[in-house]
Scaffold this motif. Structure first.
Motif, PDB file in Angstrom:
ATOM      1  N   ILE A 221       0.733  -1.105   0.082  1.00  0.00           N
ATOM      2  CA  ILE A 221       0.076  -0.005  -0.121  1.00  0.00           C
ATOM      3  C   ILE A 221       0.892   1.327   0.161  1.00  0.00           C
ATOM      4  O   ILE A 221       1.760   1.135   0.901  1.00  0.00           O
ATOM      5  CB  ILE A 221      -0.952   0.111   1.169  1.00  0.00           C
ATOM      6  N   ILE A 222       0.479   2.213  -0.850  1.00  0.00           N
ATOM      7  CA  ILE A 222       1.351   3.454  -1.070  1.00  0.00           C
ATOM      8  C   ILE A 222       0.169   4.555  -0.829  1.00  0.00           C
ATOM      9  O   ILE A 222      -0.749   4.675  -1.408  1.00  0.00           O
ATOM     10  CB  ILE A 222       1.883   3.636  -2.303  1.00  0.00           C
ATOM     11  N   GLY A 223       0.541   5.353   0.238  1.00  0.00           N
ATOM     12  CA  GLY A 223      -0.441   6.501   0.477  1.00  0.00           C
ATOM     13  C   GLY A 223      -1.793   6.135   1.073  1.00  0.00           C
ATOM     14  O   GLY A 223      -1.639   5.026   2.003  1.00  0.00           O
ATOM     15  N   GLY A 224      -2.565   6.863   1.164  1.00  0.00           N
ATOM     16  CA  GLY A 224      -3.855   6.605   1.945  1.00  0.00           C
ATOM     17  C   GLY A 224      -3.450   7.017   3.492  1.00  0.00           C
ATOM     18  O   GLY A 224      -2.634   7.579   3.910  1.00  0.00           O
ATOM     19  N   LEU A 225      -4.262   6.379   4.397  1.00  0.00           N
ATOM     20  CA  LEU A 225      -4.132   6.637   5.752  1.00  0.00           C
ATOM     21  C   LEU A 225      -4.583   5.295   6.643  1.00  0.00           C
ATOM     22  O   LEU A 225      -5.575   4.595   6.361  1.00  0.00           O
ATOM     23  CB  LEU A 225      -5.122   7.614   6.370  1.00  0.00           C
ATOM     24  N   SER A 226      -3.520   4.749   6.949  1.00  0.00           N
ATOM     25  CA  SER A 226      -3.565   3.648   7.958  1.00  0.00           C
ATOM     26  C   SER A 226      -4.498   3.673   9.159  1.00  0.00           C
ATOM     27  O   SER A 226      -4.855   4.920   9.707  1.00  0.00           O
ATOM     28  CB  SER A 226      -2.480   3.105   8.437  1.00  0.00           C
ATOM     29  N   PRO A 227      -5.134   2.759   9.624  1.00  0.00           N
ATOM     30  CA  PRO A 227      -5.111   1.437   9.251  1.00  0.00           C
ATOM     31  C   PRO A 227      -5.732   1.012   8.018  1.00  0.00           C
ATOM     32  O   PRO A 227      -6.707   1.641   7.664  1.00  0.00           O
ATOM     33  CB  PRO A 227      -5.698   0.634  10.477  1.00  0.00           C
ATOM     34  N   TYR A 228      -5.423   0.108   7.252  1.00  0.00           N
ATOM     35  CA  TYR A 228      -5.940  -0.252   6.204  1.00  0.00           C
ATOM     36  C   TYR A 228      -6.877  -1.585   6.218  1.00  0.00           C
ATOM     37  O   TYR A 228      -6.653  -2.576   7.196  1.00  0.00           O
ATOM     38  CB  TYR A 228      -5.005  -0.759   5.204  1.00  0.00           C
ATOM     39  N   LYS A 229      -7.825  -1.735   5.471  1.00  0.00           N
ATOM     40  CA  LYS A 229      -8.422  -2.883   5.400  1.00  0.00           C
ATOM     41  C   LYS A 229      -8.859  -3.448   3.874  1.00  0.00           C
ATOM     42  O   LYS A 229      -9.051  -2.641   2.953  1.00  0.00           O
ATOM     43  CB  LYS A 229     -10.126  -2.620   5.884  1.00  0.00           C
ATOM     44  N   PHE A 230      -8.553  -4.672   3.736  1.00  0.00           N
ATOM     45  CA  PHE A 230      -8.478  -5.160   2.219  1.00  0.00           C
ATOM     46  C   PHE A 230      -9.571  -6.155   2.018  1.00  0.00           C
ATOM     47  O   PHE A 230      -9.988  -6.979   2.689  1.00  0.00           O
ATOM     48  CB  PHE A 230      -7.359  -5.799   1.908  1.00  0.00           C
ATOM     49  N   THR A 231     -10.254  -6.223   0.898  1.00  0.00           N
ATOM     50  CA  THR A 231     -11.064  -7.428   0.428  1.00  0.00           C
ATOM     51  C   THR A 231     -10.648  -7.775  -0.728  1.00  0.00           C
ATOM     52  O   THR A 231     -10.345  -7.010  -1.821  1.00  0.00           O
ATOM     53  CB  THR A 231     -12.547  -6.739   0.159  1.00  0.00           C
ATOM     54  N   LEU A 232     -10.119  -9.084  -1.066  1.00  0.00           N
ATOM     55  CA  LEU A 232      -9.712  -9.673  -2.122  1.00  0.00           C
ATOM     56  C   LEU A 232     -10.762  -9.909  -3.256  1.00  0.00           C
ATOM     57  O   LEU A 232     -11.856 -10.429  -2.980  1.00  0.00           O
ATOM     58  CB  LEU A 232      -8.974 -11.021  -1.761  1.00  0.00           C
ATOM     59  N   LEU A 233     -10.343  -9.506  -4.464  1.00  0.00           N
ATOM     60  CA  LEU A 233     -11.352  -9.919  -5.502  1.00  0.00           C
ATOM     61  C   LEU A 233     -10.782 -11.037  -6.445  1.00  0.00           C
ATOM     62  O   LEU A 233      -9.500 -11.062  -6.543  1.00  0.00           O
ATOM     63  CB  LEU A 233     -11.655  -8.485  -6.430  1.00  0.00           C
ATOM     64  N   GLU A 234     -11.631 -12.063  -6.703  1.00  0.00           N
ATOM     65  CA  GLU A 234     -11.099 -13.100  -7.614  1.00  0.00           C
ATOM     66  C   GLU A 234     -11.901 -12.944  -8.928  1.00  0.00           C
ATOM     67  O   GLU A 234     -13.258 -12.791  -8.929  1.00  0.00           O
ATOM     68  CB  GLU A 234     -11.706 -14.311  -6.984  1.00  0.00           C
ATOM     69  N   ASN A 235     -11.231 -12.560  -9.982  1.00  0.00           N
ATOM     70  CA  ASN A 235     -12.021 -12.180 -11.294  1.00  0.00           C
ATOM     71  C   ASN A 235     -12.746 -11.167 -11.005  1.00  0.00           C
ATOM     72  O   ASN A 235     -13.998 -11.208 -12.026  1.00  0.00           O
ATOM     73  CB  ASN A 235     -12.666 -13.511 -12.000  1.00  0.00           C
ATOM     74  N   GLY A 236     -12.594 -10.126 -10.316  1.00  0.00           N
ATOM     75  CA  GLY A 236     -13.403  -9.123 -10.068  1.00  0.00           C
ATOM     76  C   GLY A 236     -14.556  -9.318  -9.426  1.00  0.00           C
ATOM     77  O   GLY A 236     -15.431  -8.312  -8.947  1.00  0.00           O
ATOM     78  N   THR A 237     -14.572 -10.400  -8.796  1.00  0.00           N
ATOM     79  CA  THR A 237     -15.789 -10.391  -8.016  1.00  0.00           C
ATOM     80  C   THR A 237     -15.215 -10.528  -6.375  1.00  0.00           C
ATOM     81  O   THR A 237     -14.358 -11.312  -6.094  1.00  0.00           O
ATOM     82  CB  THR A 237     -16.610 -11.903  -8.140  1.00  0.00           C
ATOM     83  N   PRO A 238     -15.800  -9.849  -5.445  1.00  0.00           N
ATOM     84  CA  PRO A 238     -15.380  -9.590  -4.205  1.00  0.00           C
ATOM     85  C   PRO A 238     -15.432 -11.407  -3.378  1.00  0.00           C
ATOM     86  O   PRO A 238     -16.397 -11.936  -3.628  1.00  0.00           O
ATOM     87  CB  PRO A 238     -16.180  -8.909  -3.306  1.00  0.00           C
ATOM     88  N   THR A 239     -14.444 -11.568  -2.617  1.00  0.00           N
ATOM     89  CA  THR A 239     -14.418 -12.833  -2.083  1.00  0.00           C
ATOM     90  C   THR A 239     -14.568 -12.666  -0.540  1.00  0.00           C
ATOM     91  O   THR A 239     -15.000 -11.479  -0.390  1.00  0.00           O
ATOM     92  CB  THR A 239     -13.048 -13.483  -2.061  1.00  0.00           C
ATOM     93  N   ASP A 240     -14.885 -13.971   0.194  1.00  0.00           N
ATOM     94  CA  ASP A 240     -15.252 -13.531   1.531  1.00  0.00           C
ATOM     95  C   ASP A 240     -14.042 -13.451   2.371  1.00  0.00           C
ATOM     96  O   ASP A 240     -13.878 -13.670   3.574  1.00  0.00           O
ATOM     97  CB  ASP A 240     -15.909 -14.826   1.908  1.00  0.00           C
TER      98      ASP A 240
END
Length: 244
Positions: A221-240
């Protein structure tokens, strides 16, 4: 003024007496005033030589024997009477009165809210709320020390300002119909605009995996403001999969 006395008889005589007429002093208590509760106020007018001054009902005056005393603290409606007397002759005086009316300061309420929003957002979605308001009071939002000039009349309930931009906010109030007696409400609130983070994801060691096998990835991660939260996408679809 010369006065003469003539006695009617065959023998006459006369006598003259000079009478000096002194202009009656003018008592000027000044215009009626409307003053914020607890504030000082000056009444009366300029001093005139040869005139003695006496104020009645003067327990809260800094000096009841001058032409323009100061009320140390206005706490109630009150009428002051001024007597101006000549120092050269007795029983040569005039009187005047001035009424001073107190204006109650606005009731204090508390400002809350604030937060952060992303710089790419079309609107901040950040709202501020004043815990209460009075229908006889006007409220102005102040951002970075500068009022917005838009006084809103109270509604006997909370007031809200929506979609605010970054800055430090407070609210000041004044009694409706008056340009004085301002009072700052309790609470200073900050709204922050944060830059969007730039995320980069890559496979660790260029792994090749069979379906269902675990894969190691690296997120940068570059920039933004921590703390960060990520959601992984699989082929453009959000995963759990969420990474707080």
């Amino acid at each position: 003024l010369t006065s003469s006395l003539n006695v009617l008889s065959t023998c006459t005589s006369s006598s003259d007496a000079n009478i000096t007429v002194i202009k009656r002093p003018v008592a000027d208590a000044g215009p009626d005033l409307q003053v914020c509760y607890g504030e000082p106020a000056q009444i009366g007018s300029s001093n005139v030589l040869g005139v003695r001054y006496q104020w009645d009902n003067a327990s809260d005056l800094n000096n009841p024997n001058i032409s323009n005393p100061t009320i140390t603290s206005v706490t109630t409606d009150k009428v002051y009477k001024l007597t101006a007397s000549s120092t050269a002759v007795a029983n040569c005086s005039s009187t005047d009165e001035v009424a001073v009316y107190k204006i109650d300061k606005p009731t204090k309420y508390t400002l809350s809210g604030g937060g952060s929003y992303c710089e790419t957002s079309s609107s901040s979605g950040i709202n501020l709320t004043l815990s209460g308001s009075s229908i006889d009071t006007e409220y102005e939002l102040v951002r970075n020390g500068v009022g917005d000039g838009n006084y809103r009349l109270g509604v006997n309930g909370p007031l809200e300002w929506q979609n605010l931009q970054e800055g430090t906010y407070k609210v000041r109030a004044r009694k409706a119909g008056y340009n004085t007696c301002e009072e700052e409400m309790t609470g200073i609130v900050t709204v922050n605009k944060v830059p969007s983070p730039d995320a980069k994801i890559e496979l660790v060691n260029s792994q090749v995996a069979c379906p269902g096998d675990p894969v190691d990835v690296k997120v940068t991660i570059i920039g933004g403001l921590s703390p960060y939260k990520f959601t992984l996408l699989e082929n453009g679809t959000p995963t759990d999969i969420e990474i707080p």
